[in-house]
Design a protein around this motif. Structure first.
Motif, mmCIF file in Angstrom:
data_model
loop_
_atom_site.group_PDB
_atom_site.id
_atom_site.type_symbol
_atom_site.label_atom_id
_atom_site.label_comp_id
_atom_site.label_asym_id
_atom_site.label_seq_id
_atom_site.Cartn_x
_atom_site.Cartn_y
_atom_site.Cartn_z
ATOM 1 N N LEU A 41 1.168 1.254 -4.516
ATOM 2 C CA LEU A 41 1.665 0.539 -5.618
ATOM 3 C C LEU A 41 2.967 0.847 -6.291
ATOM 4 C CD1 LEU A 41 -1.428 1.853 -7.299
ATOM 5 C CD2 LEU A 41 -0.848 0.141 -6.638
ATOM 6 N N VAL A 42 3.556 1.787 -5.773
ATOM 7 C CA VAL A 42 5.224 2.302 -6.196
ATOM 8 C C VAL A 42 6.102 0.821 -5.730
ATOM 9 C CG1 VAL A 42 7.469 3.350 -6.132
ATOM 10 C CG2 VAL A 42 5.030 4.536 -6.917
ATOM 11 N N PHE A 43 5.600 0.915 -4.334
ATOM 12 C CA PHE A 43 6.671 0.225 -3.708
ATOM 13 C C PHE A 43 6.557 -1.611 -3.544
ATOM 14 C CE2 PHE A 43 8.140 3.812 -1.238
ATOM 15 C CZ PHE A 43 9.737 3.696 -1.332
ATOM 16 N N SER A 44 5.319 -1.992 -4.092
ATOM 17 C CA SER A 44 4.890 -3.233 -4.226
ATOM 18 C C SER A 44 5.558 -3.826 -5.537
ATOM 19 C CB SER A 44 3.514 -3.581 -4.377
ATOM 20 O OG SER A 44 3.347 -2.806 -5.146
ATOM 21 N N VAL A 45 5.231 -2.725 -6.196
ATOM 22 C CA VAL A 45 6.230 -3.245 -7.878
ATOM 23 C C VAL A 45 7.800 -2.679 -7.669
ATOM 24 C CG1 VAL A 45 7.028 -2.140 -9.837
ATOM 25 C CG2 VAL A 45 5.108 -1.836 -9.343
ATOM 26 N N TRP A 46 8.689 -2.145 -6.041
ATOM 27 C CA TRP A 46 9.998 -2.656 -5.869
ATOM 28 C C TRP A 46 9.939 -3.674 -5.238
ATOM 29 C CZ3 TRP A 46 14.145 -0.422 -7.107
ATOM 30 C CH2 TRP A 46 14.115 0.760 -7.208
ATOM 31 N N VAL A 111 15.797 -1.121 2.878
ATOM 32 C CA VAL A 111 15.174 -0.049 3.310
ATOM 33 C C VAL A 111 14.029 0.522 1.884
ATOM 34 C CG1 VAL A 111 17.306 1.957 1.775
ATOM 35 C CG2 VAL A 111 18.688 0.165 2.634
ATOM 36 N N LEU A 112 14.320 -0.242 1.512
ATOM 37 C CA LEU A 112 12.777 -0.650 0.351
ATOM 38 C C LEU A 112 11.529 -0.019 2.216
ATOM 39 C CD1 LEU A 112 13.552 -2.158 -2.526
ATOM 40 C CD2 LEU A 112 13.023 0.602 -2.252
ATOM 41 N N MET A 113 11.482 -0.321 2.882
ATOM 42 C CA MET A 113 10.400 -0.789 3.773
ATOM 43 C C MET A 113 10.736 1.045 5.011
ATOM 44 S SD MET A 113 9.663 -4.138 4.328
ATOM 45 C CE MET A 113 7.760 -4.775 4.947
ATOM 46 N N LYS A 114 11.473 1.206 5.435
ATOM 47 C CA LYS A 114 12.079 1.981 5.732
ATOM 48 C C LYS A 114 11.171 3.056 5.360
ATOM 49 C CE LYS A 114 16.330 2.105 9.076
ATOM 50 N NZ LYS A 114 17.176 1.234 9.012
ATOM 51 N N LEU A 115 11.784 3.453 4.019
ATOM 52 C CA LEU A 115 11.909 5.027 3.104
ATOM 53 C C LEU A 115 9.806 4.933 2.765
ATOM 54 C CD1 LEU A 115 12.795 6.889 1.552
ATOM 55 C CD2 LEU A 115 12.676 5.637 -0.068
ATOM 56 N N GLU A 116 9.742 3.331 2.558
ATOM 57 C CA GLU A 116 7.976 3.529 2.417
ATOM 58 C C GLU A 116 7.546 3.903 3.664
ATOM 59 O OE1 GLU A 116 3.821 0.269 1.275
ATOM 60 O OE2 GLU A 116 6.208 -0.255 2.030
ATOM 61 N N GLY A 117 7.897 3.651 4.358
ATOM 62 C CA GLY A 117 7.145 4.099 5.786
ATOM 63 C C GLY A 117 6.848 5.148 6.088
#
Length: 135
Positions: A41-46, A111-117
């Motif tokens: 949820l957090v990363f979908s909002v990002w 960067v966000l996708m790396k952090l989420e993964g």
């Protein structure tokens, strides 16, 4: 969003630190599942907020792929993204630990996708290791 993301990372770190205190695999599974759902949820909002300058800018102007390239945009079709599309990107990113059908174009998206993964991988890795020991 930065504060919420930081809180998510802190919560993950606290769970990892206290993982050895869990005696019930079901309670640990519930805690880690909630943490994983929060991650999605957090990363979908990002993703929804950064792509194309945010939802308002995407609505005012024709959406141009700035941070993410969805398959529907490849042929130049007039297709508009919605929150569910970013929720799907976050879900698949957290499940596969990498981008699936939607390509991250911008550095901040990468960067966000790396952090989420990474967060998702840590949640799953520690869950499997501890639950295996409990059972």
């Amino acid at each position: 969003m930065g504060f919420v993301t930081l809180a998510l990372i802190v919560e993950m770190a606290l769970l990892i630190i206290k993982i050895s205190t869990f005696n019930s695999g079901f309670i640990l599974l519930r805690s880690e599942t909630l943490l994983w759902i929060s991650n999605v949820l957090v990363f979908s909002v990002w993703y929804w907020n950064i792509d194309g300058g945010g939802p308002r800018k995407r609505h005012e102007n024709a959406h141009q792929a700035n941070d993410f390239l969805f398959p529907q945009q490849v042929n130049g079709a007039s297709w508009e993204t919605h929150f569910f599309d970013y929720l799907f990107v976050a879900f698949t990113g957290a499940t596969a630990f990498s981008p699936t059908d939607t390509a991250p174009l911008g550095r901040r998206a990468k960067v966000l996708m790396k952090l989420e993964g990474l967060i998702s991988f840590m949640i799953v890795a520690f869950l499997i290791s501890r639950v295996a020991n409990i059972f």
